[in-house]
Design an enzyme around this catalytic site. Structure first.
Site, PDB file in Angstrom:
ATOM      1  N   HIS A 226     -11.010   2.686   0.488  1.00 34.00           N
ATOM      2  CA  HIS A 226      -9.942   1.695   0.441  1.00 34.00           C
ATOM      3  C   HIS A 226     -10.155   0.603   1.488  1.00 34.00           C
ATOM      4  O   HIS A 226      -9.261  -0.171   1.772  1.00 34.00           O
ATOM      5  CB  HIS A 226      -8.581   2.348   0.687  1.00 34.00           C
ATOM      6  CG  HIS A 226      -8.299   3.491  -0.214  1.00 34.00           C
ATOM      7  ND1 HIS A 226      -8.632   4.789   0.112  1.00 34.00           N
ATOM      8  CD2 HIS A 226      -7.732   3.544  -1.442  1.00 34.00           C
ATOM      9  CE1 HIS A 226      -8.267   5.590  -0.879  1.00 34.00           C
ATOM     10  NE2 HIS A 226      -7.723   4.861  -1.825  1.00 34.00           N
ATOM     11  N   ASP A 407      -2.978  -2.837   1.835  1.00 31.94           N
ATOM     12  CA  ASP A 407      -2.066  -2.997   0.695  1.00 31.94           C
ATOM     13  C   ASP A 407      -0.597  -2.775   1.044  1.00 31.94           C
ATOM     14  O   ASP A 407       0.252  -2.761   0.150  1.00 31.94           O
ATOM     15  CB  ASP A 407      -2.463  -2.044  -0.435  1.00 31.94           C
ATOM     16  CG  ASP A 407      -2.096  -0.592  -0.141  1.00 31.94           C
ATOM     17  OD1 ASP A 407      -1.937  -0.239   1.043  1.00 31.94           O
ATOM     18  OD2 ASP A 407      -1.977   0.182  -1.110  1.00 31.94           O
ATOM     19  N   GLY A 409       1.836  -4.544   2.455  1.00 31.49           N
ATOM     20  CA  GLY A 409       2.747  -5.598   2.028  1.00 31.49           C
ATOM     21  C   GLY A 409       2.855  -5.676   0.520  1.00 31.49           C
ATOM     22  O   GLY A 409       3.953  -5.845  -0.042  1.00 31.49           O
ATOM     23  N   SER A 450       4.474   4.924   0.604  1.00 29.03           N
ATOM     24  CA  SER A 450       5.764   4.265   0.776  1.00 29.03           C
ATOM     25  C   SER A 450       6.767   4.727  -0.272  1.00 29.03           C
ATOM     26  O   SER A 450       7.967   4.813   0.008  1.00 29.03           O
ATOM     27  CB  SER A 450       5.598   2.749   0.685  1.00 29.03           C
ATOM     28  OG  SER A 450       4.746   2.267   1.694  1.00 29.03           O
ATOM     29  N   ARG A 548      -4.005   6.866   7.063  1.00 26.35           N
ATOM     30  CA  ARG A 548      -5.402   6.476   6.967  1.00 26.35           C
ATOM     31  C   ARG A 548      -5.956   5.942   8.283  1.00 26.35           C
ATOM     32  O   ARG A 548      -7.127   6.116   8.588  1.00 26.35           O
ATOM     33  CB  ARG A 548      -5.566   5.427   5.866  1.00 26.35           C
ATOM     34  CG  ARG A 548      -5.307   6.010   4.492  1.00 26.35           C
ATOM     35  CD  ARG A 548      -5.409   4.992   3.392  1.00 26.35           C
ATOM     36  NE  ARG A 548      -5.060   5.618   2.114  1.00 26.35           N
ATOM     37  CZ  ARG A 548      -4.902   4.982   0.984  1.00 26.35           C
ATOM     38  NH1 ARG A 548      -5.052   3.676   0.955  1.00 26.35           N
ATOM     39  NH2 ARG A 548      -4.592   5.616  -0.123  1.00 26.35           N
ATOM     40  N   ASP A 561       1.470  -1.392  13.825  1.00 29.23           N
ATOM     41  CA  ASP A 561       1.525  -0.629  12.579  1.00 29.23           C
ATOM     42  C   ASP A 561       2.304  -1.415  11.524  1.00 29.23           C
ATOM     43  O   ASP A 561       3.428  -1.875  11.783  1.00 29.23           O
ATOM     44  CB  ASP A 561       2.216   0.717  12.810  1.00 29.23           C
ATOM     45  CG  ASP A 561       2.341   1.503  11.523  1.00 29.23           C
ATOM     46  OD1 ASP A 561       1.318   2.001  11.039  1.00 29.23           O
ATOM     47  OD2 ASP A 561       3.462   1.582  10.985  1.00 29.23           O
ATOM     48  N   PRO A 562       1.750  -1.596  10.325  1.00 31.69           N
ATOM     49  CA  PRO A 562       2.425  -2.391   9.299  1.00 31.69           C
ATOM     50  C   PRO A 562       3.730  -1.769   8.822  1.00 31.69           C
ATOM     51  O   PRO A 562       4.674  -2.486   8.471  1.00 31.69           O
ATOM     52  CB  PRO A 562       1.397  -2.474   8.172  1.00 31.69           C
ATOM     53  CG  PRO A 562       0.473  -1.318   8.405  1.00 31.69           C
ATOM     54  CD  PRO A 562       0.417  -1.145   9.887  1.00 31.69           C
ATOM     55  N   GLY A 563       3.804  -0.431   8.801  1.00 38.62           N
ATOM     56  CA  GLY A 563       5.050   0.215   8.395  1.00 38.62           C
ATOM     57  C   GLY A 563       6.173  -0.051   9.374  1.00 38.62           C
ATOM     58  O   GLY A 563       7.337  -0.246   8.979  1.00 38.62           O
TER      59      GLY A 563
END
Length: 580
Positions: A226, A407, A409, A450, A548, A561-563
């Site tokens: 990924h 991925d 967003g 998510s 990941r 962190d994007p989350g």
């Protein structure tokens, strides 16, 4: 398409890429595949499922073609659940596949070992159990680069899926029961090792931008499928030097010596041609020959890709008599045919598995009506969250591209777009009922990690305010706390793991402080925003321990962190919508 898109793809609208690709697969292979289920994401083998046979269901995100649907057919998988690009299929996608292939002997789920896949397939297995379908699961863990020896259970599943799926499908075709099919797949997984190298980035259809940066003369050793960073980044080496490094890591992890026999897969990641792959195979053959290891059979080509990424992986399956027999059994799928005589196709009796319960009646006369957040206000707040996630989609994906698969967003936007569609028209319902609808819409649309996390979050948040029609400050704080509790109950993350929990936990803490100080709804939400912002920024200071990015170690330092970032976006949107 806009001028700022940097990569080119042969597609129509990005949001239509999966259904149109499925339509293309069906039209290309009408003799092999059909689609079943309301989601239209379950591809079924026309002559595979039958009474008395274990149903083999594989699945994962799109972008790895021919994996996963390319391995659906007689003698291999009975069905594939198809997720969005780089995102796990949802439990409903998986259940459509399971219901379509269940012949009374149970089903077995096989997938790569990624957080989203594990959660979504686990939820599907739970649902199978609730409606009387025996289910077992095997998460493939072949990537030696992603965890050291002794911690094999933490490893990613990459091209080794190919071998594990083949063994499981053959065991089921042979007529073994569920326990024996599971044992065969586990045995294959234990004897399978892979490692890959990336020479370029790939780009998501929705963003059109490379999801990580890699210099023109650089390579990434140990790259995931990924785009997850690998063990190290260095200068581009020769084919033999790359092969040596990959094989050294694989052979250090599995015992192979004089007289042993293996199957070999040299796999292209999407933009590496056979000319180069055969050069790699040449070196693999030399290395194994030098150890006295015999190659029983080799596959060279694209079997588990990463969109248009340049690079390759090498996979070895150490064989014994049983694995060799199962590997050699015939199969016929769009991506893999093993010659031999297939027995006549059997019949499948359609079974009724109705586990759906109707929505519970709500006596509104018992619900608390004080508080400024009415069901309609809450609906508008949720629509505002969806708009904010959409506006920040590319930024969130860029954050994820640095330490993940790029991925986040896109995935959050898909989920919230489904929520926005579900809530577009006002409905006379409670906030708990709205939260429940949001959970289903998000989960059905997204899958990934998510999907289960926020589906659990919305349900738990709704339960926390089930005694209210309108929300006061205390109830709003309880709803936010329910979000956090739902995520933790499903995912198990804790503060310090560098996940969205690092934003939600301080958001709850600050909101509670504001409530105890007599703050109203707006003050509590403002405090939650501040707590989430602090938590988001804190994630840049710590190493990742889950998901990941956990494979990166110190390489994850310095990156938000994007989350956690999306959690802050959500709370800010709620506060602004309430203030407006």
């Amino acid at each position: 398409m806009t001028d700022d898109i940097r990569t080119k793809k042969l597609m129509n609208a990005p949001e239509d890429i999966i259904p149109e690709a499925i339509e293309g697969m069906l039209s290309a292979h009408p003799d092999l595949l059909r689609v079943e289920g309301a989601t239209r994401r379950a591809l079924i083998a026309r002559d595979g499922p039958r009474d008395g046979k274990v149903g083999i269901v594989i699945g994962g995100g799109s972008g790895h073609e021919p994996a996963f649907a390319g391995y659906v057919g007689r003698g291999l998988a009975d069905a594939a659940a198809v997720g969005n690009v780089f995102a796990s299929p949802s439990p409903e996608h998986i259940m459509d596949a399971a219901r379509a292939v269940e012949g009374g002997a149970g089903v077995m789920f096989l997938y790569g070992n990624y957080t989203g896949d594990v959660m979504n397939f686990d939820m599907a297995a739970e649902e199978c159990d609730s409606i009387g379908i025996p289910a077992r699961s095997v998460a493939v863990t072949d990537d030696v680069a992603s965890a050291p020896k002794g911690r094999e259970g933490e490893r990613r599943g990459i091209a080794g899926d190919f071998f594990v799926f083949k063994i499981a499908g053959a065991a089921a075709e042979q007529g073994r029961d569920l326990a024996a099919c599971h044992a065969a797949a586990v045995h294959a997984n234990a004897n399978c090792r892979s490692m890959g190298v990336a020479l370029s980035a790939c780009s998501l259809p929705q963003t059109g931008k490379p999801n990580f940066e890699l210099g023109a003369r650089d390579m990434e050793i140990g790259m995931g499928i990924h785009g997850e960073p690998g063990m190290r980044r260095g200068a581009l080496e020769t084919a033999d030097e790359v092969s040596d490094e990959l094989m050294d890591a694989i052979l250090a992890d599995m015992e192979l010596g004089q007289g042993d026999e293996v199957a070999v897969l040299v796999n292209g990641l999407g933009a590496t041609g056979l000319l180069e792959l055969y050069i790699l195979h040449r070196r693999v053959t030399q290395i194994l020959g030098g150890r006295g290891v015999k190659i029983h059979y080799s596959w060279v080509g694209e079997y588990c890709t990463s969109l248009e990424m340049a690079g390759a992986s090498i996979t070895l399956l150490k064989l014994d008599a049983d694995l060799k027999t199962l590997l050699d059994m015939p199969c016929r799928t769009p991506a893999l045919t093993v010659a031999g005589t297939l027995a006549p196709a059997g019949t499948l009796t359609k079974r009724s598995h109705d586990g759906t319960a109707g929505a519970a009646e709500v006596d509104r006369s018992t619900l608390a009506k004080d508080g400024p957040v009415t069901p309609e206000t809450f609906r508008r707040m949720m629509l505002a969250v969806g708009e904010a996630i959409h506006d920040n989609r590319d930024w969130l994906s860029e954050l994820d591209g640095v330490i993940g698969d790029g991925d986040h967003g896109v995935t959050m936007d898909i989920g919230w777009s489904a929520v926005r569609k579900e809530l577009a028209a006002p409905v006379d319902e409670t906030i708990t009922q709205t939260s429940t609808r949001m959970a289903k819409a998000f989960l059905d649309a997204v899958g990934a990690s998510s999907g289960p996390l926020y589906a659990s979050a919305f349900r738990k948040a709704g339960e926390a305010v089930s005694d209210r029609l309108n929300l006061d400050a205390g109830a709003v704080v309880a709803w936010v706390e329910g979000i956090c509790a739902g995520i933790q109950s499903r995912g198990g993350a804790q503060v310090g793991d560098k996940t969205m929990i690092d934003a939600w936990v301080p958001a709850v803490a600050k909101a509670k402080e504001a409530l105890q100080s007599g703050g109203d709804v707006s003050a509590c939400l403002e405090a939650a925003c501040a707590g989430a912002r602090n938590g988001r920024d804190y994630t840049a200071e710590i190493e990742s321990r889950r998901g990941r990015s956990a494979k990166l170690g110190q390489r994850s330092l310095g990156h938000v962190d994007p989350g956690a970032a999306s959690a802050h976006v959500m709370l800010v949107a709620m506060h602004r919508a309430l203030s407006a």
